[in-house]
Enzyme design. Structure first.
Site, PDB file in Angstrom:
ATOM      1  CD  GLU A   1       1.874  12.161   3.940  1.00  0.00           C
ATOM      2  OE1 GLU A   1       1.391  11.036   4.180  1.00  0.00           O
ATOM      3  OE2 GLU A   1       2.125  13.010   4.790  1.00  0.00           O
TER       4      GLU A   1
ATOM      5  N   GLY B   1      -3.829  12.349   4.520  1.00  0.00           N
ATOM      6  CA  GLY B   1      -4.802  11.517   5.215  1.00  0.00           C
ATOM      7  C   GLY B   1      -4.708  10.077   4.782  1.00  0.00           C
TER       8      GLY B   1
ATOM      9  NE  ARG C   1      -2.685   2.516   0.445  1.00  0.00           N
ATOM     10  CZ  ARG C   1      -1.992   1.380   0.303  1.00  0.00           C
ATOM     11  NH1 ARG C   1      -2.378   0.482  -0.593  1.00  0.00           N
ATOM     12  NH2 ARG C   1      -0.943   1.136   1.052  1.00  0.00           N
TER      13      ARG C   1
ATOM     14  CD  GLU D   1      -0.576   4.547   7.591  1.00  0.00           C
ATOM     15  OE1 GLU D   1       0.238   5.407   7.928  1.00  0.00           O
ATOM     16  OE2 GLU D   1      -1.548   4.780   6.842  1.00  0.00           O
TER      17      GLU D   1
ATOM     18  N   GLY E   1      -9.278   7.918   1.493  1.00  0.00           N
ATOM     19  CA  GLY E   1      -9.676   9.309   1.282  1.00  0.00           C
ATOM     20  C   GLY E   1      -8.925   9.933   0.125  1.00  0.00           C
ATOM     21  N   GLY E   2      -7.617   9.724   0.097  1.00  0.00           N
ATOM     22  CA  GLY E   2      -6.798  10.299  -0.972  1.00  0.00           C
ATOM     23  C   GLY E   2      -7.195   9.765  -2.335  1.00  0.00           C
TER      24      GLY E   2
ATOM     25  CB  CYS F   1       2.906  10.569   7.587  1.00  0.00           C
ATOM     26  SG  CYS F   1       1.727  11.876   7.828  1.00  0.00           S
TER      27      CYS F   1
END
Lengths: 543, 543
Positions: free
Chosen positions: A281, A257, A259, A410, A261-262, A318
């Site tokens: 990821e 998901g 950045r 991104e 969130g990760g 992605c």
């Protein structure tokens, strides 16, 4: 529908394609008490029944408790039994037939061919991991036999194999409703490793999640596995997600998901009394480098091929090529012109959700307004689409790019920035300035090979996968693939979330010293009863 | 001696055993400007010349810059060249002869046999990693050949190998001045992986570090490697250590030491703009479980063997048995009595430093004063020793143990706590209450095997190595060993810091898609020019 908070065994007669809006907590259907969620069709904006009752803390706790209970049994299933279980999951997903394809399309707006392809990828992935499980290579069995006569001290008998870390929380992705969702790569590799899985479904496709979740549950039941081997929760990441990651019975996390969130999961996992690994990821702009020979020989064709890659899945991949660096010179204009024309002719497409669309629109707006950035083209508006993503192509130069790090951010969707690079020295400077990536792509003819050879050592340190004369979209599920890469592309650069190496994320080695034969795990016993490839004194083979 | 802050190439004639007090920054001797450090002989308290000039920020910066510069070249050395380099390091350490043994003894107070044994382990470890490098298995070479005719989409050619993460900072341990210090396991495995190394020497043995550091530097020079392949710094962890871990050119960290020290490095590494992995081996009390049959058959003998393990190296081993759980019943008293007598007869021994000794004394005092804990014995005072560590043995019961989590804390030194456990249910409760460990040990006769079989699944989740009918001290350097384990024994439970798998910590996989043959790394080329074991479509073999 079950009353909020109550649990009931699944009615034996629930047809495979039936949606109830329930959480699947082990063998029980639970209508979560934490508010309701409806899916929406991004093509029309239409609300899709049924209502999903979201999980509260009790539901998350119950799923983790069951997973922990299941772990003791599930991790000790035999190789054949576990492999057959994975294959049954694949078969039960196929059994869903049209009902699944239609629901995925309704919830994601993805075209039929993509959904069918993704379903094949998902079931193929489960079967690939079944073959991995059967091979037993992932156990990493090694034996250093005792040397009782060694001086000055005898050597004990040492044997090593890998064991699973424990139950895994899987966070499903929005953009692969099958292949990176309930029974996707993280779930398949965790189950292959012997880890029970608690999935937090993605709110964009709860019906897809329920269908696939029921298929997994059926496989659990058919194989007589403990019910906690698999649970499916729905709920917000900020509450249920954090709760899963901080539950002491969860021992690893798989996430695909954003950045933000990760990184929030990484922080939560690191702050636990006992930290756990988070395999996130996150984000990548997948730089593409077009070298002079390739531009001269194929400028216009490359421009069209680039846009075909860019607009795949409305750019919601992605590995979408978000940055293209092309050396100024012969063919540069042809490349840019062809790409511009292709984007101008590209129809808008439904994005996965309104939220993703508004994030995309904001990203595009930011890019269009950045200093030194020119808008080359936008696609063709499609007023009938509710969550409409309009492709965008932008141009800047090396000075502007190096001067504004935000141009590396991104933009999730079919937007890309072409950078005109004046010379090779600048190109190397740009490579050095880039963040970690999932992929890096070179377009080069034989005359470019000297330059390519100069760049390759940097690119292999920059990315998990280096692509030559192709496009980064399209990730093979095999043995040699890496879908991973240096931070911030992932939180765990030494791993991959696609391909057979993904199983390694959920395992750790244990060494057994002088353990009597009858007490050793079967894979380490004398006589090699499982017929594994084992290393004896470091030398691989089948002993 | 060089003037503070100045750099000079090493005088060609400096004899191997000469100590100058310099930092070794690449090819330069630098007398650090950050204050002075003297070693002390823990047996006598005597200050040992020369003075070591500690590194400041500039020295750390210079070492990291050289390491980064060296990385591009060093990581591309051939397998044979790199293996030979590791073997030369081993030979140059052996060349130091008596000068090294004497300096280690003077700085650590360790007995000669231990120092000689540790030297053999260190050189053996370097040669083992040379053999690992030569095998090339660590490259993990895999090829999934192209399938141009596959439908619906052709499959590209995908090849995978591992590359090193980048320069590694190694924090030397106090308790293994050779095997876990300047040219110890972390350095050997990082160099084997193709990573330049910057060592922060342990302040307890700067002379040993300089001697070994010069041996490594000689090997660097003999093999014509870039000077930054190796540097040795001395300085405080709180300044120089943190600086190394946060330097952007450092890409991984190896550490052996205290939990506090390890966790502060983990936190610093996680807070970097680009986080990096810290492989910290921190603390463990290495629980030993003595089951009823073993107690009955061998109570007194086990008690004596236990104390022999406990007092090895004055208890200053990561794997020292700090907790012993014995089931109450026949043989229990004999076990306790024999252990008590053995400790009462055990002479005090010099500890590595005054700081370690005072930490030990405080730990022992805390243990002796804890509720429900009885002192069984202390060893024999040796008034002549400056940093004198007096063995200690303590007894408690399961209630007290379960009621006071601090009784699990490591006391670094020859102190251990025996816990009288009333029954099997209590034993399982205790296992469930324990923190992650490097080792877990069972003593069991065949009549105990049913109980052992019940406990083993829990023990393999608790520890990195499970030992049967032996003692945890004594760690083999081989292929099947694991010196690692769940948090807080280490910060990276899926890894080992001893044995051939240690190289994996410093590598990550990269995938190459459709890269032309001439541009591929040699290990992935058609025809297998390096003769590696490679996986073709997942199937291992030599293609």
């Amino acid at each position: 529908m079950t009353a909020p908070g109550t649990r009931a065994a699944e009615p034996a007669g629930t047809p495979a394609g039936t949606l109830t809006g329930a959480l699947l907590i082990g063998a029980s259907d639970v209508h979560g008490p934490g508010g309701e969620l409806y899916a929406a069709d991004p093509r029309t904006g239409e609300r899709l029944a049924p209502a999903y009752g979201l999980a509260g803390p009790d539901e998350a706790d119950r799923a983790c408790a069951l997973a922990w209970e299941a772990f003791a049994t599930y991790r000790r299933t035999g190789l054949e039994e576990r492999a057959a279980f994975l294959e049954t999951i694949a078969a039960r997903i196929e059994d869903l037939g049209e009902a699944l394809v239609e629901r995925v399309q309704a919830e994601t707006g993805l075209p039929r061919a993509r959904v069918e392809g993704e379903r094949a990828r998902t079931t193929g992935q489960l079967r690939l991991f079944a073959s991995v499980v059967r091979s037993g290579d992932w156990l990493g069995a090694r034996i250093d036999p005792a040397l009782p006569g060694r001086t000055p001290l005898p050597r004990p008998d040492l044997r090593q194999r890998k064991v699973p870390l424990g139950p895994v929380a899987v966070f499903a992705a929005s953009n692969f409703p099958l292949a990176f969702s309930v029974a996707g790569g993280d779930t398949a590799s965790a189950l292959a490793a012997g880890a029970p899985v608690v999935v937090k479904g993605h709110p964009a496709h709860p019906g897809t999640s329920e269908l696939v979740g029921r298929a997994v549950r059926r496989a659990v039941q058919e194989h007589g596995l403990p019910e906690g081997t698999f649970s499916l929760l729905q709920g917000p990441g900020s509450t249920i997600g954090t709760r899963l990651v901080t539950d002491p019975r969860i021992r690893a996390v798989g996430f695909t998901g954003s950045r933000g969130g990760g990184l929030s999961l990484v922080a939560a996992a690191a702050a636990r009394p006992v930290p756990i690994p988070v395999y996130a990821e996150m984000s990548s702009v997948n730089p593409v480098f077009v070298l002079p020979g390739a531009l001269r020989d194929g400028g216009a064709g490359l421009g069209r091929a680039f846009v075909a890659s860019l607009t795949t899945g409305a750019g919601q991949l992605c590995t979408s090529p978000g940055l293209v660096f092309a050396l100024d010179g012969e063919g540069f204009d042809a490349f840019v012109d062809a790409a511009t024309a292709a984007v101008a002719a590209a129809p808008a497409a439904p994005m996965l959700t309104r939220t993703i669309q508004s994030g995309y629109d904001a990203g595009v707006e930011r890019l269009a307004g950045a200093g030194g950035v020119r808008t080359l083209a936008r696609g063709i508006e499609e007023p009938g689409i509710a969550a409409c993503g309009l492709p965008g192509l932008f141009l800047t130069d090396d000075d502007a790019f190096l001067g504004d790090p935000s141009l590396q951010d991104e933009v999730f969707g079919a937007s890309s920035l072409i950078v005109r690079v004046r010379d090779r020295a600048r190109l190397r400077e740009i490579v050095a300035s880039l963040e970690g990536q999932l992929t890096a792509t070179l377009h080069a003819t034989p005359e470019d090979h000297a330059l390519a050879a100069e760049l390759l050592p940097d690119l292999e340190l920059l990315a998990g996968r280096v692509v030559f004369n192709g496009w980064p979209t399209g990730v093979e599920v095999g043995h040699a693939v890496v879908h991973g890469g240096p931070y911030p592309a992932t939180s765990a650069p030494a791993t991959t979330s696609v391909g057979t190496r993904a199983i390694e994320r959920f395992l750790r080695p244990v060494s057994y010293q002088d353990v009597p034969g009858g007490l050793l795990p079967e894979e380490l016993r004398d006589g090699n009863p499982l017929g594994l490839r084992r290393r004896i004194d470091g030398e691989p083979g089948r002993d």
